[in-house]
Design a protein around this motif. Sequence first.
Motif, PDB file in Angstrom:
ATOM      1  N   ARG A  26      48.139   9.611  27.295  1.00 13.50           N
ATOM      2  CA  ARG A  26      47.947  10.070  28.818  1.00 13.50           C
ATOM      3  C   ARG A  26      46.276  10.154  29.092  1.00 13.50           C
ATOM      4  NH1 ARG A  26      50.132  15.941  28.723  1.00 13.50           N
ATOM      5  NH2 ARG A  26      48.989  15.795  30.959  1.00 13.50           N
ATOM      6  N   GLY A  27      45.738   9.954  28.131  1.00 10.91           N
ATOM      7  CA  GLY A  27      43.922   9.879  28.449  1.00 10.91           C
ATOM      8  C   GLY A  27      43.323  10.658  27.570  1.00 10.91           C
ATOM      9  N   VAL A  28      42.196  10.853  28.113  1.00 16.23           N
ATOM     10  CA  VAL A  28      41.012  11.674  27.051  1.00 16.23           C
ATOM     11  C   VAL A  28      41.467  13.006  26.927  1.00 16.23           C
ATOM     12  CG1 VAL A  28      38.609  12.361  26.955  1.00 16.23           C
ATOM     13  CG2 VAL A  28      39.273   9.967  28.029  1.00 16.23           C
ATOM     14  N   LEU A  29      41.277  13.621  25.911  1.00 19.06           N
ATOM     15  CA  LEU A  29      41.635  14.982  25.416  1.00 19.06           C
ATOM     16  C   LEU A  29      40.294  15.671  25.262  1.00 19.06           C
ATOM     17  CD1 LEU A  29      43.459  17.108  24.526  1.00 19.06           C
ATOM     18  CD2 LEU A  29      43.326  16.135  22.012  1.00 19.06           C
ATOM     19  N   TYR A  30      40.201  16.639  26.262  1.00 23.84           N
ATOM     20  CA  TYR A  30      38.849  17.620  25.954  1.00 23.84           C
ATOM     21  C   TYR A  30      39.334  18.909  25.445  1.00 23.84           C
ATOM     22  CZ  TYR A  30      36.887  14.149  29.261  1.00 23.84           C
ATOM     23  OH  TYR A  30      36.448  13.026  29.740  1.00 23.84           O
ATOM     24  N   ALA A  31      38.424  19.560  24.662  1.00 22.37           N
ATOM     25  CA  ALA A  31      38.538  20.622  23.860  1.00 22.37           C
ATOM     26  C   ALA A  31      38.602  21.801  24.935  1.00 22.37           C
ATOM     27  CB  ALA A  31      37.344  20.675  22.835  1.00 22.37           C
ATOM     28  N   GLU A  32      37.809  21.717  25.859  1.00 20.71           N
ATOM     29  CA  GLU A  32      37.441  22.894  26.744  1.00 20.71           C
ATOM     30  C   GLU A  32      38.999  22.927  27.737  1.00 20.71           C
ATOM     31  OE1 GLU A  32      33.957  22.258  28.951  1.00 20.71           O
ATOM     32  OE2 GLU A  32      35.076  20.433  30.071  1.00 20.71           O
ATOM     33  N   SER A  33      39.281  21.960  27.809  1.00 16.28           N
ATOM     34  CA  SER A  33      40.696  21.993  28.812  1.00 16.28           C
ATOM     35  C   SER A  33      42.015  22.021  28.316  1.00 16.28           C
ATOM     36  CB  SER A  33      40.692  20.815  30.012  1.00 16.28           C
ATOM     37  OG  SER A  33      40.636  19.539  29.445  1.00 16.28           O
ATOM     38  N   ASP A  34      42.126  21.684  26.908  1.00 15.23           N
ATOM     39  CA  ASP A  34      43.487  21.589  26.275  1.00 15.23           C
ATOM     40  C   ASP A  34      43.377  22.312  24.870  1.00 15.23           C
ATOM     41  OD1 ASP A  34      46.071  21.303  25.622  1.00 15.23           O
ATOM     42  OD2 ASP A  34      45.981  19.357  26.746  1.00 15.23           O
ATOM     43  N   GLU A  35      42.807  23.378  24.727  1.00 15.50           N
ATOM     44  CA  GLU A  35      42.503  23.981  23.587  1.00 15.50           C
ATOM     45  C   GLU A  35      43.456  23.988  22.512  1.00 15.50           C
ATOM     46  OE1 GLU A  35      40.536  28.017  21.507  1.00 15.50           O
ATOM     47  OE2 GLU A  35      40.786  28.081  23.592  1.00 15.50           O
ATOM     48  N   LYS A  36      44.593  24.052  22.642  1.00 13.93           N
ATOM     49  CA  LYS A  36      45.856  24.250  21.794  1.00 13.93           C
ATOM     50  C   LYS A  36      45.893  22.942  21.323  1.00 13.93           C
ATOM     51  CE  LYS A  36      50.663  25.395  21.283  1.00 13.93           C
ATOM     52  NZ  LYS A  36      52.088  26.284  22.021  1.00 13.93           N
ATOM     53  N   TRP A  38      43.888  20.313  21.228  1.00 17.20           N
ATOM     54  CA  TRP A  38      42.710  20.068  20.586  1.00 17.20           C
ATOM     55  C   TRP A  38      42.782  20.717  19.097  1.00 17.20           C
ATOM     56  CZ3 TRP A  38      38.794  16.694  20.814  1.00 17.20           C
ATOM     57  CH2 TRP A  38      37.482  16.949  20.089  1.00 17.20           C
ATOM     58  N   GLN A  39      43.314  21.844  18.853  1.00 14.53           N
ATOM     59  CA  GLN A  39      43.312  22.518  17.622  1.00 14.53           C
ATOM     60  C   GLN A  39      44.197  21.618  16.615  1.00 14.53           C
ATOM     61  OE1 GLN A  39      41.149  24.556  16.315  1.00 14.53           O
ATOM     62  NE2 GLN A  39      40.150  24.747  18.263  1.00 14.53           N
ATOM     63  N   SER A  40      45.195  21.281  17.359  1.00  9.64           N
ATOM     64  CA  SER A  40      46.297  20.458  16.577  1.00  9.64           C
ATOM     65  C   SER A  40      45.852  19.171  16.014  1.00  9.64           C
ATOM     66  CB  SER A  40      47.656  20.384  17.423  1.00  9.64           C
ATOM     67  OG  SER A  40      48.276  21.556  17.752  1.00  9.64           O
ATOM     68  N   LEU A  41      45.024  18.483  17.064  1.00 11.67           N
ATOM     69  CA  LEU A  41      44.385  17.096  16.685  1.00 11.67           C
ATOM     70  C   LEU A  41      43.398  17.478  15.489  1.00 11.67           C
ATOM     71  CD1 LEU A  41      44.175  14.184  17.185  1.00 11.67           C
ATOM     72  CD2 LEU A  41      42.374  14.929  18.910  1.00 11.67           C
ATOM     73  N   LEU A  42      42.509  18.243  15.580  1.00  7.71           N
ATOM     74  CA  LEU A  42      41.740  18.599  14.552  1.00  7.71           C
ATOM     75  C   LEU A  42      42.468  18.845  13.028  1.00  7.71           C
ATOM     76  CD1 LEU A  42      38.912  20.794  16.002  1.00  7.71           C
ATOM     77  CD2 LEU A  42      38.918  18.331  15.771  1.00  7.71           C
ATOM     78  N   GLY A  66      33.245  17.704  21.624  1.00  3.23           N
ATOM     79  CA  GLY A  66      34.546  17.981  22.450  1.00  3.23           C
ATOM     80  C   GLY A  66      35.534  17.144  23.062  1.00  3.23           C
ATOM     81  N   TYR A  67      35.545  16.012  22.519  1.00  2.31           N
ATOM     82  CA  TYR A  67      36.572  14.856  23.167  1.00  2.31           C
ATOM     83  C   TYR A  67      36.859  14.092  22.260  1.00  2.31           C
ATOM     84  CZ  TYR A  67      32.458  11.668  23.081  1.00  2.31           C
ATOM     85  OH  TYR A  67      31.553  10.791  22.659  1.00  2.31           O
ATOM     86  N   ALA A  68      38.326  13.468  22.337  1.00  2.00           N
ATOM     87  CA  ALA A  68      38.939  12.337  21.920  1.00  2.00           C
ATOM     88  C   ALA A  68      39.926  11.504  22.721  1.00  2.00           C
ATOM     89  CB  ALA A  68      39.818  12.882  20.924  1.00  2.00           C
ATOM     90  N   PHE A  69      39.903  10.170  22.554  1.00  2.00           N
ATOM     91  CA  PHE A  69      40.598   9.215  23.199  1.00  2.00           C
ATOM     92  C   PHE A  69      40.986   8.083  22.123  1.00  2.00           C
ATOM     93  CE2 PHE A  69      36.084   8.096  23.388  1.00  2.00           C
ATOM     94  CZ  PHE A  69      36.156   6.668  23.299  1.00  2.00           C
ATOM     95  N   LEU A  70      42.063   7.190  22.787  1.00  2.00           N
ATOM     96  CA  LEU A  70      42.343   6.089  21.992  1.00  2.00           C
ATOM     97  C   LEU A  70      41.549   4.555  22.336  1.00  2.00           C
ATOM     98  CD1 LEU A  70      46.026   6.725  21.642  1.00  2.00           C
ATOM     99  CD2 LEU A  70      44.492   7.434  20.001  1.00  2.00           C
ATOM    100  N   ARG A  71      41.451   3.792  21.281  1.00  2.00           N
ATOM    101  CA  ARG A  71      40.832   2.387  21.912  1.00  2.00           C
ATOM    102  C   ARG A  71      41.694   1.391  20.950  1.00  2.00           C
ATOM    103  NH1 ARG A  71      34.522   2.228  21.419  1.00  2.00           N
ATOM    104  NH2 ARG A  71      34.683   2.990  23.742  1.00  2.00           N
ATOM    105  N   SER A  72      41.816   0.211  21.636  1.00  2.00           N
ATOM    106  CA  SER A  72      42.455  -0.726  20.877  1.00  2.00           C
ATOM    107  C   SER A  72      41.387  -1.083  19.895  1.00  2.00           C
ATOM    108  CB  SER A  72      42.507  -2.016  21.893  1.00  2.00           C
ATOM    109  OG  SER A  72      43.541  -1.549  22.826  1.00  2.00           O
ATOM    110  N   LYS A  73      42.089  -1.578  18.663  1.00  2.00           N
ATOM    111  CA  LYS A  73      41.380  -2.202  17.409  1.00  2.00           C
ATOM    112  C   LYS A  73      40.753  -3.694  17.979  1.00  2.00           C
ATOM    113  CE  LYS A  73      43.657  -0.107  13.661  1.00  2.00           C
ATOM    114  NZ  LYS A  73      42.275   0.554  13.029  1.00  2.00           N
ATOM    115  N   GLU A  74      39.628  -3.867  17.286  1.00  2.00           N
ATOM    116  CA  GLU A  74      39.241  -5.629  17.490  1.00  2.00           C
ATOM    117  C   GLU A  74      40.293  -6.300  16.970  1.00  2.00           C
ATOM    118  OE1 GLU A  74      36.454  -6.337  19.007  1.00  2.00           O
ATOM    119  OE2 GLU A  74      35.858  -4.259  19.363  1.00  2.00           O
ATOM    120  N   ASP A  75      40.575  -7.410  17.758  1.00  2.00           N
ATOM    121  CA  ASP A  75      41.479  -8.451  17.578  1.00  2.00           C
ATOM    122  C   ASP A  75      41.088  -9.760  18.241  1.00  2.00           C
ATOM    123  OD1 ASP A  75      43.986  -9.430  16.740  1.00  2.00           O
ATOM    124  OD2 ASP A  75      44.824  -8.763  18.797  1.00  2.00           O
TER     125      ASP A  75
END
Length: 216
Positions: A26-36, A38-42, A66-75
Motif C-alpha cells: 500500500r505504500g511506505v511504512l513508517y514506524a511512528e504512524s503504524d507501530e504495530k 512496524w514491530q511485526s515487520l522487524l 523508521g521507514y520501510a518500502f518495496l522496490r523492484s529488483k534490478e532486471d
Amino acid sequence: MNPQDTIETAARTPEELPGVVTRLFRGVLYAESDEKVWQSLLALESQARDYVAVLGLDLILDESEGYAFLRSKEDPEGNLPRLIPRRRLTFDVSLLLALLRGRMLEFDTNSSELRLIMTEQEIVDMVAVFLPESSNQAKILDKLGATIKKVVELGFLRRLRGQADTYEVARILKAYVDAQWLEEFDARLADYRASLAEPAGARPETPESTTEGELP
C-alpha cells in the motif's frame, strides 16, 4: 525497547506475514504512524524479504530512520513483471528533490536535531536561484507552489499541523535520492543551465528524470 515491547515482538508469528506484506504494497511504512505493523515487520524481516523476493522485489528497511518500502529488483533483461511502477518526474520536481536532499545532508552534518523543518519561503528561495529570470514573478511563484504541492503528494514533504506554510522534509528522501540519482541529475542540470543561455526558441524541452517506488 522496554521489556513489554520485547515480549510483544517475540510473540509475532508468520501468520502475520501476509498482513505485513500487504501493508507494504500500500505504500511506505513508517514506524511512528503504524507501530504495530512496524514491530511485526522487524520481527519477521527475513521472512518478509524472502516473501517479496519471489515477486521480484526488495525490501528496503531503515530501522534507525523508521521507514520501510518495496522496490523492484534490478532486471536489465526485463524478464520480471513490474509490480512497483516507475514514476516520471518533471524537471522542476527533480530539482526540488535534489536540493532538499542536499539541504538534508548539510542539516545532518551540522545539526544534532532529527527533523529538518523548512518554511515555504525558505524552499522558494532555495529553488529560485536555479530558475531563469522572468518579469512575471507571480507565474514563477505559482509554478513553485505547484511543484511543492507535488512533492508533498509524493511524501517527501509533510505539512506541519497548525503551522501555515511550514514543512518537515521526510527522511525517506535519503533512500530515494541516492548518489547515483544525484549524479545523473547533475548532468541534466548542466544541460538545463546551458539551455538557459540560448535564445528561447532554440532551447530544448525541459529534461525529465525518473524515480521508482510506491510512495505515500
